[in-house]
Structures are given as C-alpha cells and as structure tokens.
Design a protein around this motif. Structure first.
Motif, short mmCIF file in Angstrom:
data_model
loop_
_atom_site.label_atom_id
_atom_site.label_comp_id
_atom_site.label_asym_id
_atom_site.label_seq_id
_atom_site.Cartn_x
_atom_site.Cartn_y
_atom_site.Cartn_z
N LEU A 230 0.85 -1.18 0.00
CA LEU A 230 0.00 0.00 0.00
C LEU A 230 0.90 1.23 0.00
O LEU A 230 1.82 1.32 0.81
CB LEU A 230 -0.91 0.03 1.24
CG LEU A 230 -2.10 -0.92 1.28
CD1 LEU A 230 -2.81 -0.81 2.62
CD2 LEU A 230 -3.06 -0.62 0.14
N VAL B 253 -2.09 5.80 1.09
CA VAL B 253 -3.25 4.91 1.04
C VAL B 253 -3.35 4.16 2.36
O VAL B 253 -2.36 3.64 2.87
CB VAL B 253 -3.13 3.90 -0.12
CG1 VAL B 253 -4.33 2.96 -0.13
CG2 VAL B 253 -3.01 4.64 -1.45
N GLY C 284 -5.67 1.23 4.85
CA GLY C 284 -6.51 0.06 4.65
C GLY C 284 -5.91 -1.25 5.11
O GLY C 284 -4.92 -1.29 5.86
N LYS D 104 -8.69 -7.84 -4.46
CA LYS D 104 -8.76 -6.73 -3.51
C LYS D 104 -9.95 -5.83 -3.83
O LYS D 104 -10.41 -5.77 -4.97
CB LYS D 104 -7.47 -5.93 -3.55
CG LYS D 104 -6.23 -6.74 -3.18
CD LYS D 104 -4.96 -5.94 -3.38
CE LYS D 104 -3.73 -6.74 -2.93
NZ LYS D 104 -3.53 -7.95 -3.75
N TYR E 240 -11.31 -1.78 -3.14
CA TYR E 240 -10.94 -0.43 -2.71
C TYR E 240 -12.13 0.50 -2.78
O TYR E 240 -13.03 0.32 -3.61
CB TYR E 240 -9.86 0.15 -3.63
CG TYR E 240 -8.53 -0.57 -3.63
CD1 TYR E 240 -7.48 -0.13 -2.83
CD2 TYR E 240 -8.31 -1.67 -4.46
CE1 TYR E 240 -6.25 -0.78 -2.84
CE2 TYR E 240 -7.09 -2.32 -4.47
CZ TYR E 240 -6.06 -1.87 -3.67
OH TYR E 240 -4.85 -2.51 -3.69
N GLU F 60 -16.19 2.53 -5.78
CA GLU F 60 -15.76 1.26 -5.22
C GLU F 60 -15.32 0.39 -6.38
O GLU F 60 -15.99 0.34 -7.42
CB GLU F 60 -16.87 0.56 -4.45
CG GLU F 60 -16.46 -0.79 -3.85
CD GLU F 60 -17.54 -1.43 -3.02
OE1 GLU F 60 -17.86 -2.62 -3.26
OE2 GLU F 60 -18.08 -0.75 -2.12
N HIS G 216 -13.45 -3.54 -7.47
CA HIS G 216 -13.00 -4.89 -7.13
C HIS G 216 -12.02 -5.33 -8.21
O HIS G 216 -12.39 -5.36 -9.40
CB HIS G 216 -14.18 -5.86 -7.09
CG HIS G 216 -15.21 -5.52 -6.06
ND1 HIS G 216 -15.73 -6.46 -5.19
CD2 HIS G 216 -15.84 -4.35 -5.76
CE1 HIS G 216 -16.63 -5.88 -4.41
NE2 HIS G 216 -16.71 -4.59 -4.74
N LYS H 117 -5.04 -8.99 -8.39
CA LYS H 117 -3.74 -8.53 -7.90
C LYS H 117 -2.99 -7.79 -9.01
O LYS H 117 -3.18 -8.05 -10.20
CB LYS H 117 -2.89 -9.71 -7.42
CG LYS H 117 -2.47 -10.68 -8.51
CD LYS H 117 -1.57 -11.77 -7.95
CE LYS H 117 -1.11 -12.72 -9.06
NZ LYS H 117 -0.19 -13.75 -8.57
N THR I 90 -8.65 3.90 -0.15
CA THR I 90 -8.62 3.01 1.01
C THR I 90 -8.84 1.59 0.53
O THR I 90 -9.75 1.33 -0.27
CB THR I 90 -9.73 3.36 2.02
OG1 THR I 90 -9.51 4.68 2.53
CG2 THR I 90 -9.74 2.37 3.19
N ARG I 91 -8.00 0.66 0.98
CA ARG I 91 -8.22 -0.75 0.66
C ARG I 91 -9.11 -1.34 1.74
O ARG I 91 -8.71 -1.43 2.91
CB ARG I 91 -6.90 -1.51 0.56
CG ARG I 91 -7.10 -2.94 0.06
CD ARG I 91 -5.82 -3.50 -0.56
NE ARG I 91 -4.79 -3.77 0.42
CZ ARG I 91 -3.52 -4.06 0.09
NH1 ARG I 91 -3.15 -4.06 -1.18
NH2 ARG I 91 -2.64 -4.31 1.04
N LYS J 248 -10.71 -4.44 1.48
CA LYS J 248 -10.67 -5.90 1.55
C LYS J 248 -9.43 -6.42 0.84
O LYS J 248 -9.11 -5.97 -0.26
CB LYS J 248 -11.92 -6.52 0.93
CG LYS J 248 -12.03 -8.03 1.14
CD LYS J 248 -13.35 -8.58 0.62
CE LYS J 248 -13.50 -10.06 0.90
NZ LYS J 248 -14.78 -10.61 0.39
N SER J 249 -8.75 -7.37 1.46
CA SER J 249 -7.57 -7.99 0.87
C SER J 249 -7.30 -9.31 1.57
O SER J 249 -7.43 -9.41 2.79
CB SER J 249 -6.35 -7.06 1.02
OG SER J 249 -5.18 -7.66 0.47
#
Length: 301
Positions: free
Chosen positions: A37, A41, A43, A64, A66, A170, A172, A175, A200-201, A203-204
């Motif tokens: 990151l 950024v 997250g 991921k 964001y 948002e 999705h 990688k 902002t991330r 989910k990962s």
C-alpha cells in the motif's frame, strides 16, 4: 508463532514501516505482507507470520476491494495528490452521472494497464520510481488486470471555481491492478485530465477493514497476552480448498513427502492433522502430490 494478521495500515507510513512495527511488537523477524500500500493509502494489509509466509501467493490471488475518490480536471506526475501537477483541463460544465458511470464501465473486465512511473515495477533491474526520480524515461511493460466491479458510490461534486469534478467509487480488482492508473484512464475516456485523490483498501486476502487491527491495538493485545484473538491460523488463507483430516499413517506418509490417494476430485486440498494445517497437496495423475508444506506448523499463537 505462525498465522495471518489483518493489519490496518494508516496513511503516512509505508508497508515496510508497518511490517517493521509488527516485527518489533511480536518479537519475530519472519513477517511478510501480501500487497504493498502506498504511504498515502490506508486500509487492510494482511501480514503473514512465520510459516504463514508460504501463504502469501494465496492471499494475493484472492483479489482486492478499494474505495476512493477520482478528481477530474488536472493530472500529476504520480497519478495521485503526492505528485506535481503536469496537466490541467478545467471543466466548464460537469459531466452527468450517466457519463461518469459509462466511463467506469468502460474499464470493467479484462484490461491492459501501463504501470505509473512512480511505482515499484522493475525494468532492466531498476524500479520505475528510480527512473522517475532521476528524471529519466523508460519503456514501461504492459500488464493485464481484471476489474470485476467499478461503480460510483456518491453524487459527483462540481467546482466551477477551479474547474474540477470529483466523485467516490468502489472497485474490485485482481492482484497487480493500479488504481491510480484506473483513475487516469477514466479521465482519458472522458477526454480530461484526472487524478486519484483518495484511496482506502477495504478488503484484501479475504479480510475486511472491520477485521483489521491497528498497530496500537496490536500492541495492546501483545501486552495482554491475547494475540490469539487477532492472529488467524494459516489455513484461513486456504479456506476455499476442501479439508482432509489425516490419519496417523497418512501424516507419517506426507512427513516423508509421499503422494496420497484421496477420495477427492478437486485440483488442491488442505491436509490437517490434530486440527492443524500440515500441507497443501495438488492433484496430478490420479494422486495428490506436495504443493506447500507446513509440517512444523502448530497452533498459531
């Protein structure tokens, strides 16, 4: 200590800084992360601890999510607000919501990206940001990425004073996707300069922002002896694979690297013994063969 820690990285520090803090708090050197990151950024930054480092490729493969903001009307050297302004295309009137949504849709699916100059991609043994800081240019390799969802999440805000328009989104992605570059490409589709103005991330590695633990919270858990509450077992990274509980004889066999005949048809399985992940095996020629070994793995904390 083996496992996966979903850490919350705040803005203002690098991913390497976050790993440094975790090593200091946990007292263990073998810690890696699954996806850098940028300093600006924040997250979710999943950290792999001990034997968990073998699960990093699996964590990265999960994709991921964001949330962020795109600003139309100017561009920078770094494609975010950290860089110098290099182009201005002041808007005389705002784009409609339908126009913005169409531009986002244009960058959904399998796409080709050219990494930004201020990135860690290596060309001829040097990272792109090293060329950029030296004022040098170099041909950048194209990269393939997948954007499965790219949607606007609020009403766009237009400023007649500086000729900009901003809106939140948002996305999705697979990688290796550069969200900064996505923002710039959206601008190109609309015919204006653009920049990623916030990111902002959320989910990962299968972990959400709500599950992430801050550095201060990690310190508190370490002091209270409750690290087991936040460090997840390694097999959480392989939760989508069928679990096979080994007999004593089967565990003895895999301890010597032997193949197994299992009543399974899936390409990969996770093998447990005494409630702990011991190996990932892959199917080949009607047998399962070693893929990843975690023989020394015990309870995560």
């Amino acid at each position: 200590m083996n496992g996966i820690l979903p850490l919350y990285k705040p803005t203002g520090i690098t991913s390497a800084d976050a790993v440094y803090h975790a090593r200091k708090i946990l007292g263990i050197k073998k810690i890696g992360h699954s996806g850098t990151l940028d300093p600006n950024v924040d997250g979710v930054l999943p950290l792999a601890i001990g034997a968990g480092t073998k699960a990093v490729p699996q964590l990265m493969a999960s994709g991921k999510v964001y949330t962020g903001e795109i600003t139309l009307g100017f561009a920078t050297t770094t494609e975010d607000l950290d860089g110098e302004v290099v182009d201005k295309t002041p808007l005389t009137q705002p784009f409609t919501a339908d126009q913005l949504d169409a531009a986002l849709t244009a960058w959904t699916g399998n796409i080709t990206q050219i990494p930004p100059m201020f990135s860690a991609v290596k060309v001829n043994g040097r990272r792109l940001y090293e060329y950029a800081r030296a004022g040098e240019t170099v041909k950048r390799p194209e990269r393939q990425a997948t954007v499965s969802q790219f949607t606007r999440t609020d009403e766009p805000v237009f400023s007649a004073t500086d000729g900009t328009q901003r809106f939140r989104f948002e996305v999705h992605v697979s990688k290796g996707t550069y969200i900064r570059t996505l923002a710039v490409d959206v601008g190109k589709t609309l015919g204006v300069a653009a920049v990623m103005s916030q990111l902002t991330r959320v989910k990962s590695g299968g972990f959400t922002l709500k599950q992430a633990v801050s550095i201060e919270q990690l310190k508190a858990h370490a002091a209270a002896g409750t690290l087991a509450d936040v460090i997840q077992p390694i097999d959480i990274a392989f939760a989508d694979l069928p679990q096979v509980d080994l007999t004593v004889e089967q565990f003895e066999a895999i301890s010597h690297g032997r193949f197994l005949s299992l009543d399974q048809q899936t390409p990969r399985v996770r093998l447990h013994f005494a409630g702990v992940l011991k190996a990932i095996y892959r199917r080949e020629d009607d047998q399962y063969r070693p893929d990843l070994m975690f023989l020394a793995n015990e309870k995560n904390v």
